[in-house]
Design a protein around this motif. Structure first.
Motif, mmCIF file in Angstrom:
data_model
loop_
_atom_site.group_PDB
_atom_site.id
_atom_site.type_symbol
_atom_site.label_atom_id
_atom_site.label_comp_id
_atom_site.label_asym_id
_atom_site.label_seq_id
_atom_site.Cartn_x
_atom_site.Cartn_y
_atom_site.Cartn_z
ATOM 1 N N LEU A 39 3.016 12.501 -5.354
ATOM 2 C CA LEU A 39 2.416 12.287 -4.037
ATOM 3 C C LEU A 39 0.950 11.868 -4.169
ATOM 4 O O LEU A 39 0.462 11.027 -3.398
ATOM 5 N N GLY A 40 0.243 12.446 -5.138
ATOM 6 C CA GLY A 40 -1.120 11.991 -5.399
ATOM 7 C C GLY A 40 -1.153 10.537 -5.832
ATOM 8 O O GLY A 40 -2.020 9.760 -5.413
ATOM 9 N N ALA A 41 -0.185 10.149 -6.665
ATOM 10 C CA ALA A 41 -0.076 8.753 -7.076
ATOM 11 C C ALA A 41 0.232 7.865 -5.878
ATOM 12 O O ALA A 41 -0.223 6.711 -5.813
ATOM 13 N N ALA A 42 0.999 8.373 -4.908
ATOM 14 C CA ALA A 42 1.319 7.600 -3.705
ATOM 15 C C ALA A 42 0.054 7.277 -2.918
ATOM 16 O O ALA A 42 -0.128 6.147 -2.439
ATOM 17 N N LEU A 44 6.017 6.360 -1.211
ATOM 18 C CA LEU A 44 5.541 6.763 0.105
ATOM 19 C C LEU A 44 4.168 6.168 0.414
ATOM 20 O O LEU A 44 3.822 5.975 1.580
ATOM 21 N N GLY A 45 3.385 5.854 -0.610
ATOM 22 C CA GLY A 45 2.088 5.210 -0.396
ATOM 23 C C GLY A 45 2.236 3.810 0.168
ATOM 24 O O GLY A 45 1.723 3.510 1.258
ATOM 25 N N PRO A 46 2.938 2.902 -0.539
ATOM 26 C CA PRO A 46 3.179 1.572 0.024
ATOM 27 C C PRO A 46 3.911 1.621 1.359
ATOM 28 O O PRO A 46 3.677 0.794 2.236
ATOM 29 N N LEU A 47 4.819 2.589 1.527
ATOM 30 C CA LEU A 47 5.545 2.704 2.786
ATOM 31 C C LEU A 47 4.587 3.000 3.932
ATOM 32 O O LEU A 47 4.715 2.443 5.031
ATOM 33 N N ALA A 48 3.608 3.868 3.685
ATOM 34 C CA ALA A 48 2.619 4.160 4.721
ATOM 35 C C ALA A 48 1.828 2.906 5.083
ATOM 36 O O ALA A 48 1.551 2.648 6.265
ATOM 37 N N VAL A 49 1.482 2.094 4.079
ATOM 38 C CA VAL A 49 0.785 0.837 4.344
ATOM 39 C C VAL A 49 1.659 -0.081 5.186
ATOM 40 O O VAL A 49 1.195 -0.715 6.144
ATOM 41 N N ALA A 50 2.945 -0.141 4.857
ATOM 42 C CA ALA A 50 3.860 -1.005 5.592
ATOM 43 C C ALA A 50 3.975 -0.577 7.046
ATOM 44 O O ALA A 50 3.976 -1.407 7.953
ATOM 45 N N VAL A 51 4.072 0.731 7.285
ATOM 46 C CA VAL A 51 4.226 1.231 8.656
ATOM 47 C C VAL A 51 2.976 0.934 9.479
ATOM 48 O O VAL A 51 3.056 0.530 10.641
#
Length: 297
Positions: free
Chosen positions: A151-154, A106-113
């Protein structure tokens, strides 16, 4: 024209990112045995400690040659590297490898969005659907502490992507990693080292050294080089492949059997990854000789 020179920046960067993800998931699968001996935080600390030592010895960075901005970015990268490693190892100890990787994605996904343009956001949404299939939050079987750690890791991984690209652009070769990894090792030592040292044996130290090469030295080097060729949005979406790799390696190495919906999730994230690979080259890339020397090192 040689084979290497014929590769587009996006394709070369995507190949490096995929190789990095495979190393990460293999390293995590191997780390499960180490968790049994010294705990999840101990396994993370041992890997980061050795990675920092290895990069200091191999690269021998001269801090006086780096700008203040590069040093600050490298230090920040080291802190988030320690964070993503410690938190994700705790998540893997409590969740199946595929589920933990899907939540972390979800972390990289947020960057992508946020960073992608045009069809880039469509690939990110497709990847999000795949993550939902892989995670299956409605089942209620996931350990809440493990979910919180993932989620913290994300969050740390999103910061890691942005900082890695910044450090990679500011410092040639592996100089950026030679700053960040020792910092990560120090942070992990402060957080987890005191509770682990008494349990170490020569065999565990040697095991940790080999594991540090597989994860994080090789994959973080490949990610640094990949982010010189890809936008952060494309790289973040391409990371959608990681939960799929985690699911497959979890099945093969750890006997974690996925259900049909998880397999559907794999198809969605692979499709998103292919889309990102075709449209994610950066407008400017660093010179190839620096990258060749970095890989040789």
């Amino acid at each position: 024209m040689t084979r290497s020179s014929s590769l587009s920046p996006a394709r070369a960067g995507a190949s490096m990112a995929i190789a990095s993800m495979l190393c990460v998931q293999l390293g995590l699968a191997v780390s499960v045995g180490l968790i049994d001996d010294i705990g999840s935080s101990g396994a993370a600390w041992l890997r980061l400690f050795w990675a920092g030592v290895l990069l200091l010895v191999v690269v021998r960075p001269r801090l006086g040659l780096y700008s203040r901005e590069a040093l600050l970015a490298g230090t920040a990268l080291g802190v988030v590297t320690a964070g993503v490693t410690l938190l994700f190892m705790e998540a893997v100890a409590r969740l199946p490898l595929g589920t933990a990787s899907a939540l972390e994605f979800l972390g990289p996904l947020a960057v992508a969005v946020v960073r992608s343009r045009g069809t880039g956001r469509a690939w990110a949404l497709l990847a999000a659907a795949g993550v939902v299939c892989l995670t299956q939050p409605w089942s209620g079987h996931a350990d809440p502490v493990g979910v919180a750690c993932a989620l913290g890791a994300a969050v740390c991984w999103a910061a890691y992507i942005l900082l890695t690209q910044r450090v990679g652009d500011a410092v040639s070769g592996l100089g950026g990693l030679a700053i960040s990894m020792p910092v990560a090792g120090v942070v992990a030592t402060v957080v987890a080292g005191p509770g682990v040292v008494d349990h170490l044996t020569p065999e565990l130290l040697l095991y940790g050294l080999g594991l540090a090469i597989l994860l994080p030295v090789v994959p973080f080097t490949l990610e640094l080089l990949a982010l010189r060729r890809l936008t952060t949005g494309a790289f973040g979406t391409l990371m959608a492949l990681e939960p799929a790799f985690a699911l497959v390696i979890g099945f093969l190495a750890l006997s974690q059997v996925p259900n049909g919906l998880a397999v559907a999730g794999i198809a969605l994230v692979v499709a998103a990854g292919i889309g990102a690979e075709r449209s994610g080259a950066r407008g400017e890339t660093r010179d190839a000789p620096d990258d060749v020397r970095a890989l040789a090192a």
